[in-house]
Every structure is written in structure tokens, then in C-alpha cells.
Design an enzyme around this catalytic site. Structure first.
Site, PDB file in Angstrom:
ATOM      1  N   ASP A  96      86.823  46.277   4.223  1.00  0.00           N
ATOM      2  CA  ASP A  96      87.690  46.008   3.101  1.00  0.00           C
ATOM      3  C   ASP A  96      88.767  46.763   3.073  1.00  0.00           C
ATOM      4  O   ASP A  96      89.283  47.756   3.324  1.00  0.00           O
ATOM      5  CB  ASP A  96      86.863  46.178   1.783  1.00  0.00           C
ATOM      6  N   GLU A 152      84.345  50.392   0.894  1.00  0.00           N
ATOM      7  CA  GLU A 152      85.186  51.896   0.641  1.00  0.00           C
ATOM      8  C   GLU A 152      86.366  52.155  -0.172  1.00  0.00           C
ATOM      9  O   GLU A 152      86.268  53.090  -1.073  1.00  0.00           O
ATOM     10  CB  GLU A 152      85.821  52.286   2.162  1.00  0.00           C
TER      11      GLU A 152
END
Length: 403
Positions: A96, A152
Site C-alpha cells: 500500500d 502499513e
């Protein structure tokens, strides 16, 4: 650690070839372009799922097998496990990014000379490609796990337990986050705590009888000063009041308010001190009450957790003919904080060399990619060497509550 212990073992000989990694560079660039070309902002779960498909496809192409797909609260994570026995080394990364959909239109993927650009290239899609090509060069991956998470950048709310479970008992966690300035490995990261201080007062008319109220704004001001005083610059402890709000209309004594607090600490002891102090806050105004939410989010990654692996990296770099990597302390946190928090020796910043994470200048230095992949491959082979100590070097701390 003695000098003799730092001699690279035979198992590394098959992967200690910088030239073979340089031969992989065109394929590495093609893989990075493929990953960067699929935008994956953390909060867009459909985009993250689509990104996971791309990472899985590229990973299967390099590793010869598809990963497990793990979906937690809508966020998609990928896991490759090699061998049936216990894991000895965990490679950790995320797919991400902080870049919203449409960023490719204004920040397209480009390679201009030695500089590669594109949203999320440095943090940290190039790091994922480094991991894949490094593992592809290791002859026997028995005992290796590669975990690629999808949240994250949000603080890992759905992947934290998975990360801790995969790291527990491993001899090493190798984190493919982007390198520090100049290509330094990240050997210390501050721990993070996040708090919300809620204030309840009593409303009254601000013009007619303000004395009948209990002013939440004034109480909040007292708490801001009390919180800020907890910082200890000498120890690297920062306690920062951030977002604050109180009241609802301009002619009313505010009956409620709240304050957000960001804490960064270099040691678990400091994180515990701040947590106790935050829970010890008391109202100053008569009739006001406080409510505290939040707590430690990520434990610190302390130098003691990284030093043995940094020593190995220095020795292996010498065998590769590379400059010895240096360690760097950084203020930001990563999932490496979690792996260190459960007692697993952790070395971070093993991903791409470049700069500009989260910024318009985000970039990767192309020439450094083969060297990085060779070093990671050598570290994996080294940790897997028979007889290498597998026991964690620290006591698991757990790191407190997740955000």
C-alpha cells in the site's frame, strides 16, 4: 562478536555475485514498473486488492509459486512460506502507498538515467522487487517467509497480529522498507504512542454568566502544557500536542473538547514512562473531568535488536565487494518495530536507495538495486546457515495497543 564469526559462511557463496544481480536489473525495472502502475492507496480497499493481484503475479513469476492471500477487515495481505518446518527468517514489506488514485497522471513512472520515479516507488514497491529477486537467487528457501501487507501506511491495524505471529521465534526479520539517507540501514526506530485526551466541562452563556460554566477550552490549555512538559529532548522523547478542538458556538462556555497527542520514544522504558504519565493526568479546573484514550502503538526498534544483523551485513558486503553499510537512527516507525517488539532480531531499511518518500520528489537510484538485492540474498542465506543461532535476542514486549 569476534572477527572470525563475521566470516561469510559457505552457503552464501552461491548468492555472493553482484554480477548475477546486475544481470537481473532489466527484469527488476520491469517488475517495479508493473507494481507502480497499479495504484494502491491504503484506504481504498479495492485498489489494495487489485495491487495484491499484481504483487502476487510478479511474485509467482519470480518465486515459482503463488502466495497465500489473507484478507483482514477488507485489507489484502500476501504470504509466501517455504518449507514445512518452523520459519527462521522473515522478509517483510507492504504494497500500500500514501498516493491517491490518479497520482500516475501527475507523477508517471519514468526512468531518466539513474533515477526512477513514480508514486510509491521508494516507499516501497521497489523494495518488494528487491526482496523477490533476492529470494529468487537463494538456492534453498526452506525456513523463509515473505509477508507483504496492505495497510502499513495506516499503522498496520489489520496486519499487526499477523506480523507479530510470523516474526515470533524467527532468527531474523529483514524489513524491505526504503533505506535511510545515503543508503544507510535503519538500525533504530522510535516507538510511537498515540493518545486522545477528552475534556468534559459545563456550558454556560459566555456573556451573561460565564462563571457558571466550566470552560473546556481553558482545561484543554492546561492539559496541552502538561503534556508538552513530558518530553525529554536529551533522550529523544517527543510529546507533541497536535489536533485540538473545543466548544460549539462563540457565545457559549465550551462544555467539551479533545486533544490528540503524538509521542515518539527511543526506548521501551521511555514509552512506559510516558504512558504512566498520560494516565496520571488530572484536571486543573474544579468540575472538569478527563478521559484518556489510546496508548503505545508501536514499540521502539532499539539498536540492540539490530546490531548483530548489521555486523553480518557489513561482513557480507565486504565479500560482495560493496561499501560497508552504516546504521542510522530514524524517527519514523515501520512494521520492523513490531518484529523487534516480539524479540526478533530486526534489520530495517534493506529496500531501495533513493529519497523523497511521500513527496513529489520520490525516487529510486537504479544503479543501487542489484547491490541491494545481492546483500539481501546473502543475509537470507547467512541466517539459514546450519548452526546459526535462531533464538530471539530480546524479551517480547508486545508493544501495547494498536491504533
Amino acid at each position: 562478536m569476534s572477527t572470525s564469526e563475521l566470516v561469510p559462511p559457505r552457503r552464501c557463496a552461491e548468492v555472493l555475485s553482484i554480477e548475477s544481480m546486475r544481470g537481473r536489473l532489466p527484469a527488476m525495472l520491469a517488475d517495479i514498473e508493473e507494481l507502480v502502475g497499479c495504484e494502491s492507496p491504503s484506504s481504498d480497499l479495492a485498489a489494495v486488492a487489485a495491487s495484491a493481484d499484481v504483487v502476487a503475479r510478479v511474485g509467482a513469476r519470480r518465486l515459482g509459486r503463488a502466495p497465500e492471500r489473507i484478507v483482514q477487515a477488507g485489507s489484502t495481505h500476501l504470504r509466501w512460506r517455504f518449507g514445512d518446518g518452523p520459519a527462521r527468517v522473515l522478509l517483510l514489506g507492504h504494497h500500500d502507498t500514501v498516493w491517491p488514485i490518479g497520482s500516475l497522471a501527475t507523477h508517471p513512472y519514468t526512468v531518466d538515467g539513474d533515477v526512477l520515479r513514480g508514486p510509491g516507488c521508494f516507499d516501497m514497491k521497489a523494495g518488494l522487487v528487491v526482496a523477490l529477486h533476492a529470494l529468487a537467487a537463494v538456492p534453498d528457501l526452506t525456513g523463509v517467509t515473505l509477508l507483504v501487507t496492505g495497510d502499513e501506511e495506516l499503522g498496520s491495524p489489520t496486519s499487526r497480529e499477523l506480523i507479530c505471529a510470523e516474526a515470533t521465534g524467527c532468527a531474523a526479520a529483514l524489513v524491505l522498507e526504503a533505506a535511510a539517507d545515503g543508503g544507510a540501514l535503519k538500525t533504530e526506530r522510535k516507538g510511537v504512542s498515540l493518545y486522545r485526551v477528552g475534556v468534559t466541562g459545563r456550558s454556560a452563556h459566555a456573556g451573561l454568566e460565564p462563571w457558571r460554566g466550566v470552560n473546556a477550552t481553558v482545561e484543554l490549555a492546561h492539559q496541552v502544557l502538561a503534556v508538552e512538559a513530558l518530553a525529554d529532548p536529551a533522550l529523544g522523547t517527543t510529546v507533541t500536542p497536535t489536533v485540538a478542538s473545543a466548544g460549539s458556538t462563540t457565545n457559549t462556555v465550551p462544555a467539551g473538547g479533545e486533544l490528540s497527542v503524538d509521542v515518539r520514544v527511543a526506548s521501551t522504558v521511555e514509552q512506559q514512562r510516558i504512558d504512566a504519565a498520560m494516565h496520571g493526568l488530572r484536571p486543573v479546573l474544579g468540575g472538569a473531568t478527563l478521559e484518556l484514550g489510546g496508548g503505545p502503538n508501536r514499540p521502539p526498534l532499539e539498536a540492540s535488536s539490530s546490531q548483530p544483523l548489521l555486523d553480518r551485513a557489513v561482513a557480507l558486503a565486504s565479500a560482495l565487494g560493496l561499501p560497508p553499510p552504516r546504521g542510522a537512527a530514524v524517527g519514523g516507525a515501520s512494521d520492523g518495530n513490531f518484529t523487534a517488539g516480539v524479540g526478533t532480531p530486526t534489520l530495517d531499511g534493506l529496500g531501495a536507495v533513493g529519497g523523497g518518500a511521500h513527496a513529489d520528489d520520490e525516487h529510486v537510484l537504479v544503479a543501487e538495486l542489484p547491490a541491494r538485492a545481492a546483500l539481501v540474498a546473502a543475509l537470507v542465506a547467512d541466517v539459514l546457515e546450519p548452526g546459526r543461532e535462531a533464538a530471539p535476542t530480546a524479551t517480547a514486549s508486545g508493544g501495547g495497543r494498536s491504533s
